[in-house]
Design a protein around this motif. Structure first.
Motif, mmCIF file in Angstrom:
data_model
loop_
_atom_site.group_PDB
_atom_site.id
_atom_site.type_symbol
_atom_site.label_atom_id
_atom_site.label_comp_id
_atom_site.label_asym_id
_atom_site.label_seq_id
_atom_site.Cartn_x
_atom_site.Cartn_y
_atom_site.Cartn_z
ATOM 1 N N LEU A 220 67.889 2.109 -86.618
ATOM 2 C CA LEU A 220 68.540 3.409 -86.806
ATOM 3 C C LEU A 220 70.046 3.228 -86.949
ATOM 4 N N SER A 221 70.648 2.454 -86.081
ATOM 5 C CA SER A 221 72.103 2.252 -86.104
ATOM 6 C C SER A 221 72.557 1.619 -87.413
ATOM 7 N N ALA A 222 71.791 0.649 -87.904
ATOM 8 C CA ALA A 222 72.148 -0.026 -89.159
ATOM 9 C C ALA A 222 72.074 0.953 -90.330
ATOM 10 N N GLN A 223 70.995 1.763 -90.400
ATOM 11 C CA GLN A 223 70.883 2.744 -91.481
ATOM 12 C C GLN A 223 71.957 3.820 -91.348
ATOM 13 N N PHE A 224 72.239 4.225 -90.135
ATOM 14 C CA PHE A 224 73.259 5.238 -89.880
ATOM 15 C C PHE A 224 74.613 4.756 -90.389
#
Length: 185
Positions: free
Chosen positions: A158-162
């Motif tokens: 999630l953090s990487a896509q965010f």
């Protein structure tokens, strides 16, 4: 008679469209994101134009082109999935869309890519990130809970896509709190 309406992306949008149709003495039998079924089989040109103008005055667009209508259906299905569905997706996105829209995924993907200059998968990611922004702005859930709710395999994913979509980490975003309306994505 089935109508396809662009920018109808939330429950308030559905209520606004229903209100417009009721004021015009039209009889919607079913109103879902991006689409309306009318009891009437056809409309006079004058009534159709009156409806079209009334919807446009509220920021909606009545879609007459089949490709644009297909894109609106895809977007509505993805918005519903990303923002309003609480259960995890039990099939992959392509199968979900094919089943929901009754069309093979290759056709859906092709039309969407040409019309939107974006892939269905990327649009889905954009919607999930917008939902993550909403949940982050409320401050009620941890990032781990948000990742779980949005069906990410991990907080890191999630953090990487965010970060890729927004240029910010989720923590940095919480400090800025800038969101877009769903119809602008």
């Amino acid at each position: 008679m089935k109508l396809y309406i662009k920018n109808m992306v939330c429950d308030r949008c559905k209520m606004a469209v229903e209100t417009v149709l009721d004021k015009l003495d039209l009889n919607p039998t079913n109103v879902v994101l991006g689409e309306v079924d009318l009891k009437e089989e056809s409309l006079t040109d004058a009534k159709y134009q009156e409806m079209k103008t009334a919807l446009e005055n509220l920021g909606f667009e009545l879609l007459e082109d089949k490709k644009k209508a297909a894109v609106a259906q895809i977007k509505a299905a993805i918005v519903e999935l990303a923002h309003y569905t609480k259960e995890p997706l039990k099939v992959n996105l392509s199968e979900y869309l094919s089943n929901k829209l009754g069309t093979d995924y290759a056709s859906l993907s092709s039309v969407f890519s040409v019309e939107e200059k974006n892939t269905i998968e990327h649009y889905f990611i954009q919607q999930k990130i917008e939902k993550a922004k909403e949940l982050l702005s409320y401050g009620e859930l941890t990032l781990s809970e948000i990742a779980f709710q949005l069906n990410y395999s991990s907080v890191a994913h999630l953090s990487a896509q965010f970060k890729k979509e927004t240029g910010l980490t989720p923590s940095q975003f919480k400090q800025d709190l800038k969101r877009q309306t769903l119809d602008k994505i």
